[in-house]
Design an enzyme around this catalytic site. Sequence first.
Site, short mmCIF file in Angstrom:
data_model
loop_
_atom_site.label_atom_id
_atom_site.label_comp_id
_atom_site.label_asym_id
_atom_site.label_seq_id
_atom_site.Cartn_x
_atom_site.Cartn_y
_atom_site.Cartn_z
N LYS A 1 7.21 11.96 57.80
CA LYS A 1 7.58 12.31 58.87
C LYS A 1 8.00 13.87 58.57
O LYS A 1 7.96 15.23 59.60
CB LYS A 1 8.41 11.30 58.95
CG LYS A 1 7.93 10.41 60.21
CD LYS A 1 8.97 9.29 60.38
CE LYS A 1 9.01 8.49 59.08
NZ LYS A 1 10.26 7.22 59.11
N HIS B 1 16.91 15.98 55.06
CA HIS B 1 16.87 13.79 55.62
C HIS B 1 18.07 13.56 54.82
O HIS B 1 18.11 13.50 53.62
CB HIS B 1 15.01 13.19 55.22
CG HIS B 1 15.11 11.94 55.38
ND1 HIS B 1 15.25 11.91 56.62
CD2 HIS B 1 15.04 11.46 54.63
CE1 HIS B 1 14.88 10.74 56.14
NE2 HIS B 1 15.21 10.08 55.28
N ASP C 1 2.86 5.68 60.84
CA ASP C 1 4.03 5.47 60.01
C ASP C 1 4.63 4.83 60.98
O ASP C 1 5.09 3.39 60.67
CB ASP C 1 5.01 6.51 59.23
CG ASP C 1 5.94 6.08 59.45
OD1 ASP C 1 6.03 5.29 57.71
OD2 ASP C 1 7.39 6.12 59.69
N SER D 1 6.47 7.06 53.52
CA SER D 1 6.69 7.31 55.47
C SER D 1 8.22 8.01 55.29
O SER D 1 7.17 8.73 56.56
CB SER D 1 8.01 5.62 55.02
OG SER D 1 8.27 5.64 56.61
N ARG E 1 6.00 -3.59 58.01
CA ARG E 1 6.68 -3.79 57.03
C ARG E 1 8.31 -4.37 56.86
O ARG E 1 8.75 -5.54 56.61
CB ARG E 1 6.51 -2.15 55.96
CG ARG E 1 5.83 -2.09 55.54
CD ARG E 1 5.94 -0.90 55.55
NE ARG E 1 7.11 -0.08 54.46
CZ ARG E 1 7.68 1.05 54.37
NH1 ARG E 1 7.54 2.22 55.12
NH2 ARG E 1 8.77 0.94 53.46
#
Length: 426
Positions: A191, A86, A165, A187, A172
């Site tokens: 995922k 990620h 999320d 968050s 947010r």
Amino acid sequence: MATTWDATSVIIIKRDGGKLPADAIAWFIDGYTRGAVADEQAAALCMAVYLNGLDNDELAAWTEAMIDSGSRVDLGTVERPTVDKHSTGGVGDKISLILCPLMAACGAAMPQVSGRGLGHTGGTLDKMASIPGWRAELSTAELRRAMTEVGAVISAASEDLAPADRKLYALRDVTGTVASIPLIASSIMSKKIASGTSALVLDVKVGRGAFMTNLDDARVLAETMVGIGREAGVATVALLTRMDQPLGRMVGNTLEVDESLDVLDGGGPLDVRRVTLALAEEMLALAGLSVDPAAVLDRGSGHDAFVEMVRFQGGDLDAQRPTARFQQPIDSPATGWVTDLDALAVGQAAVRLGAGRARKEDEISYGAGIECAAKPGDPVTAGEPVFVIHADDEARFPPVIERLAGAITIGPEPVEQPDVVIERIG
Ligand code: URA
């Protein structure tokens, strides 16, 4: 699940700096996902977390509650070791396009769930969508088949992947609570953990083109995410990498697919290759595979896997990818050496050209973008191009030329460039 909680009591505990019990967090997140907890109550809790933080127990419970709001993908039937990456996002960050097929060519399976671009950073799905016919939405059964047959997939998140999320992130975004390390970390990790990988390498970008502009904050974010991953049984490591200047020379969707193919052919810009291989080495170590990713890249096996991966998702790499109708060079005002190039300015300029979205609902122009003809360390001559800008609409050029004018700094001498990989956490 305990039903003794009410939203106001949960908010008050965190507002007053207390520790939230795991069952209160689970109750609140489940209630918010189902609509039993209201937006204003969830916004108040996010603000309380923004101001007072979450400790490790709370963070683990928060992340687990977000995962449990949907379903976890089970990749247990995939024989290859699964490993994912990620990135916290940057300008010209096309690493997933190269790393995903490279991992497959090295014997691992990479189930990459990606997003679309928002703000000045590009999204992996938008880049892939510049390939004619390619589709991002895959069923879980297709995803499992891709993992077994190809070993690589880049797909959109299903509706059922951490739906809490999705709701919380949108909230947010409009309540000034995005920039909270526990909320960002939970968050991202909810995922990634829900998508079924056994191992994960995080590319935490630092610099003016990144979400985290300062090294200390980036380090805390990386340490927090590594802790969440390990707690959840996912072997996790992070690399902090520089995002002060764009990664590679191309910024824009088709342009970045073309540059990724150059790297998959063993060439391309050295910074892109360096970050790809540094991440690949970490991923292969976590997957328990002793393969030299540089050798695999150089013999073109990653390119072959990219072709297969694209074909599995309906894409045709032989078809003409969209190119912009107009190109305009921007010339260097001086002779000398490029000493600096501002990634944020280049990213914002690319959005203005149509390569990204100013608002979620905007259409993007796949051929639009910026070629950085000169990057820090390169010599330049007055009157020679330092950028070439691409757009489908010439009216977009003037504000972009203005934005890019201050983006590049030219000095009388070359300045040594630091390694793009800063440090490893894990
Ligand atoms: N990316 C995410 O997925 N979540 C955040 O909170 C921030 C960036």
